[in-house]
Design a protein around this motif. Structure first.
Motif, short mmCIF file in Angstrom:
data_model
loop_
_atom_site.label_atom_id
_atom_site.label_comp_id
_atom_site.label_asym_id
_atom_site.label_seq_id
_atom_site.Cartn_x
_atom_site.Cartn_y
_atom_site.Cartn_z
N PHE A 76 38.80 -84.56 -6.42
CA PHE A 76 38.52 -84.27 -7.83
C PHE A 76 39.24 -85.23 -8.78
N LEU A 77 40.31 -85.84 -8.32
CA LEU A 77 41.12 -86.69 -9.20
C LEU A 77 40.86 -88.18 -9.03
N LEU A 78 40.35 -88.60 -7.87
CA LEU A 78 40.29 -90.01 -7.52
C LEU A 78 38.87 -90.44 -7.20
N PRO A 79 38.62 -91.75 -7.19
CA PRO A 79 37.34 -92.25 -6.68
C PRO A 79 37.17 -91.88 -5.21
N PRO A 80 35.94 -91.81 -4.71
CA PRO A 80 35.72 -91.37 -3.32
C PRO A 80 36.49 -92.17 -2.29
N ALA A 81 36.54 -93.49 -2.43
CA ALA A 81 37.25 -94.30 -1.44
C ALA A 81 38.74 -94.01 -1.45
N ALA A 82 39.31 -93.82 -2.62
CA ALA A 82 40.73 -93.49 -2.70
C ALA A 82 41.01 -92.11 -2.13
N ALA A 83 40.12 -91.15 -2.36
CA ALA A 83 40.29 -89.82 -1.77
C ALA A 83 40.23 -89.89 -0.25
N ALA A 84 39.35 -90.74 0.28
CA ALA A 84 39.27 -90.93 1.73
C ALA A 84 40.58 -91.50 2.27
N LEU A 85 41.23 -92.32 1.49
CA LEU A 85 42.50 -92.91 1.90
C LEU A 85 43.61 -91.86 1.95
N VAL A 86 43.58 -90.90 1.03
CA VAL A 86 44.59 -89.84 0.99
C VAL A 86 44.58 -89.01 2.27
N ALA A 87 43.40 -88.85 2.88
CA ALA A 87 43.28 -87.98 4.05
C ALA A 87 43.90 -88.58 5.31
N LEU A 88 44.17 -89.86 5.34
CA LEU A 88 44.59 -90.50 6.59
C LEU A 88 45.95 -90.04 7.10
N PRO A 89 47.02 -90.04 6.30
CA PRO A 89 48.33 -89.66 6.86
C PRO A 89 48.37 -88.23 7.38
N GLY A 90 47.81 -87.31 6.63
CA GLY A 90 47.80 -85.92 7.09
C GLY A 90 46.97 -85.73 8.34
N GLY A 91 45.88 -86.47 8.45
CA GLY A 91 45.07 -86.39 9.66
C GLY A 91 45.84 -86.82 10.89
N LEU A 92 46.67 -87.84 10.74
CA LEU A 92 47.48 -88.30 11.86
C LEU A 92 48.57 -87.29 12.23
N ALA A 93 49.06 -86.55 11.25
CA ALA A 93 50.18 -85.63 11.49
C ALA A 93 49.73 -84.23 11.86
N GLY A 94 48.41 -83.96 11.85
CA GLY A 94 47.93 -82.61 12.12
C GLY A 94 48.26 -82.13 13.51
N THR A 95 48.21 -80.82 13.70
CA THR A 95 48.53 -80.21 14.98
C THR A 95 47.47 -80.56 16.02
N VAL A 96 47.91 -81.05 17.17
CA VAL A 96 47.02 -81.34 18.29
C VAL A 96 47.61 -80.64 19.52
N VAL A 97 46.83 -79.77 20.13
CA VAL A 97 47.33 -79.00 21.26
C VAL A 97 46.67 -79.38 22.58
N GLN A 98 45.68 -80.27 22.54
CA GLN A 98 45.00 -80.67 23.76
C GLN A 98 45.03 -82.19 23.88
N ARG A 99 44.97 -82.65 25.08
CA ARG A 99 44.94 -84.08 25.35
C ARG A 99 43.52 -84.60 25.33
N PRO A 100 43.34 -85.90 25.06
CA PRO A 100 44.34 -86.92 24.73
C PRO A 100 44.76 -86.82 23.26
N ALA A 101 46.04 -86.64 23.00
CA ALA A 101 46.53 -86.36 21.66
C ALA A 101 46.27 -87.53 20.71
N ARG A 102 46.51 -88.73 21.14
CA ARG A 102 46.34 -89.89 20.25
C ARG A 102 44.90 -90.04 19.81
N VAL A 103 44.01 -89.89 20.75
CA VAL A 103 42.58 -90.01 20.41
C VAL A 103 42.17 -88.90 19.44
#
Length: 485
Positions: A76-103
């Motif tokens: 709601f605050l940013l252009p679409p491409a910038a909003a897509a950029l915001v999602a990257l760090p949290g996506g990497l840090a999200g909870t993963v309980v099954q392998r392969p975790a990196r993928v």
């Protein structure tokens, strides 16, 4: 990546390339508000990291999913491409309980980035930025003070559409990965994903909109955080609740598996008794929370077998009177084992009394009629029904219709007639589709007679306890495979 099918690898690679295409304009656009992007990205990353902090002495909670209000506020605050950029760090840090975790982490990044970009485009298409109001979108203290001119209630329309678009992209991608990675049929890969996700995403969208409005208000970021804080605390508490429920399920599963390993003749019996108990409870109109307790009671009714010598549980021949008395101790053993497990509640009394009979000839205490707890009367019927319709070492399976008729014959003496009637009514409407967990425990789910035509099958009323095998003293009139031996 080597554990994934080639189709799944290609699918994930395409998603990553699409995500790169979504964020690329923000990296090359000189007008990208980097201060706001950085603040929102750090905030989203912090939410994902703190969400994974368990209560003292507990493990990391699982199952809450990502905390999307921050990402949707970025939409709601940013252009679409910038909003897509915001999602990257949290996506990497999200909870993963099954392998392969990196993928899986890379997949989450790409998935959320694409969803944010599509949501941003939807929001702009419906003139969301104009409805939210122009003004500084940077942090407090920026050169241009923010102007709060949000157009309510119209601004809620593009915000809701963006939240729905965000949800649609996530669920579409989830269904696709299930289809290619787990080779699920296309007709079932997406089933239930949207209905389970739509309402939570809309709530997250509303929180994100309030956060964006406060961000653009004269109060800036502090007000936005105050909007976000209550919802985040609620989600964190829910994560702890979810973790506790998962621990409860793991405890029950471990106990049932231990019983199944010890008594190979009744493998799968516990799950089916829980299933039949829940059918009876639902037919009787019990509340959902009590229905779950009934199901757990049915699953754990035979946990006391862990205290019975294995040689008796696996004995192929008839039991001696002394051996039978030992086996009849299993309800008391079970009650002692689970007495300290607080979440079982009323299920504990069902474990202790599921071999009582309404005429008082049962065990361990010879209770009669209404003295027997309601849940124990439910489990007694479910237990005997499954025992009759399952093949054991000492009896052949009987057709469902024959088993129900036998239960009806013994109603009023051995079983509570209301419970027998409830099971009969439930099976009449819904059929009996048991959970089969082992090929060693064959289940009769049709009306066909078992091998041998069912001749010589046990009679429920032959002996006082409905759960015993034949004894050496009564070879001509074996007792039922009843509720618990």
């Amino acid at each position: 990546m080597r554990v994934l099918p080639p189709g799944a690898r290609a699918y994930i690679l395409c998603a990553v390339l699409a995500a790169i295409a979504c964020v690329a304009p923000a990296l090359t656009d000189s007008g990208t508000p980097w201060a706001t992007v950085a603040l929102l990205a750090v905030l989203y990353l912090g939410c994902e990291l703190v969400k994974n902090c368990p209560l003292p002495g507990s493990r990391v909670p699982e199952g809450i999913g990502s905390f999307f209000p921050v990402v949707l506020a970025a939409v709601f605050l940013l252009p679409p491409a910038a909003a897509a950029l915001v999602a990257l760090p949290g996506g990497l840090a999200g909870t993963v309980v099954q392998r392969p975790a990196r993928v899986r982490r890379v997949w989450h990044c790409a998935q959320q980035s694409m969803a944010a970009w599509v949501a941003g485009q939807t929001y702009r298409l419906l003139r969301g930025p104009e409805a939210l109001g122009s003004g500084g979108s940077g942090p407090p203290g920026a050169a241009d003070p923010p102007v709060w001119v949000a157009d309510f209630p119209y601004v809620m329309l593009p915000a809701a559409a963006a939240a729905v678009a965000f949800c649609l992209v996530l669920t579409a991608l989830d269904g696709g990965i299930l289809a290619v990675a787990e080779r699920r049929p296309a007709a079932t890969a997406w089933r239930g994903l949207l209905t389970r996700s739509l309402a939570p995403h809309c709530v997250h969208g509303l929180a994100g909109l309030m956060m964006a409005v406060m961000w653009r208000s004269p109060y800036g970021l502090p007000a936005a955080l105050l909007v976000l804080l209550p919802m985040y605390i609620s989600c964190w508490v829910f994560a702890q609740y979810h973790r506790e429920r998962a621990a409860h399920r793991a405890t029950i599963r471990a106990l049932v598996q231990a019983v199944d390993i010890k008594d190979r003749y009744t493998r799968g019996h516990s799950e089916r008794v829980g299933q039949a108990s829940a059918m009876i409870a639902r037919e009787l109109g019990m509340a959902e929370d009590r229905l779950e307790v009934v199901r757990i009671a049915g699953i754990l009714h035979d946990v006391g077998k862990l205290g019975v010598p294995t040689r008796l549980l696996r004995k192929d021949g008839p039991l001696t009177p002394d051996e039978r008395r030992i086996i009849e101790l299993h309800p008391e053993y079970g009650h002692e084992m689970v007495r300290g497990i607080g979440f079982l509640g009323e299920a504990r009394s069902a474990i202790l009394h599921h071999h009582e009979r309404v005429d008082g000839s049962g065990y361990p205490y010879g209770l009669t009629g209404d003295q027997i707890p309601v849940l124990a009367r439910v489990v007694a019927v479910a237990d005997a029904f499954d025992a009759m319709t399952s093949t054991r070492s000492y009896s052949r399976a009987r057709p469902v219709e024959v088993a129900l008729a036998e239960l009806a014959r013994c109603a009023g003496a051995q079983f509570d007639p209301a419970m027998v009637g409830a099971l009969t009514g439930a099976i009449g409407r819904h059929g009996w589709h048991p959970v089969v967990t082992s090929d060693d425990d064959l289940q009769v789910i049709s009306g066909a007679s078992p091998p041998g035509g069912g001749q010589g099958s046990p009679t429920l009323a032959a002996l006082p306890g409905q759960g015993a095998r034949p004894t050496a003293a009564t070879p001509a009139s074996p007792a039922p495979p009843g509720a618990g031996t």
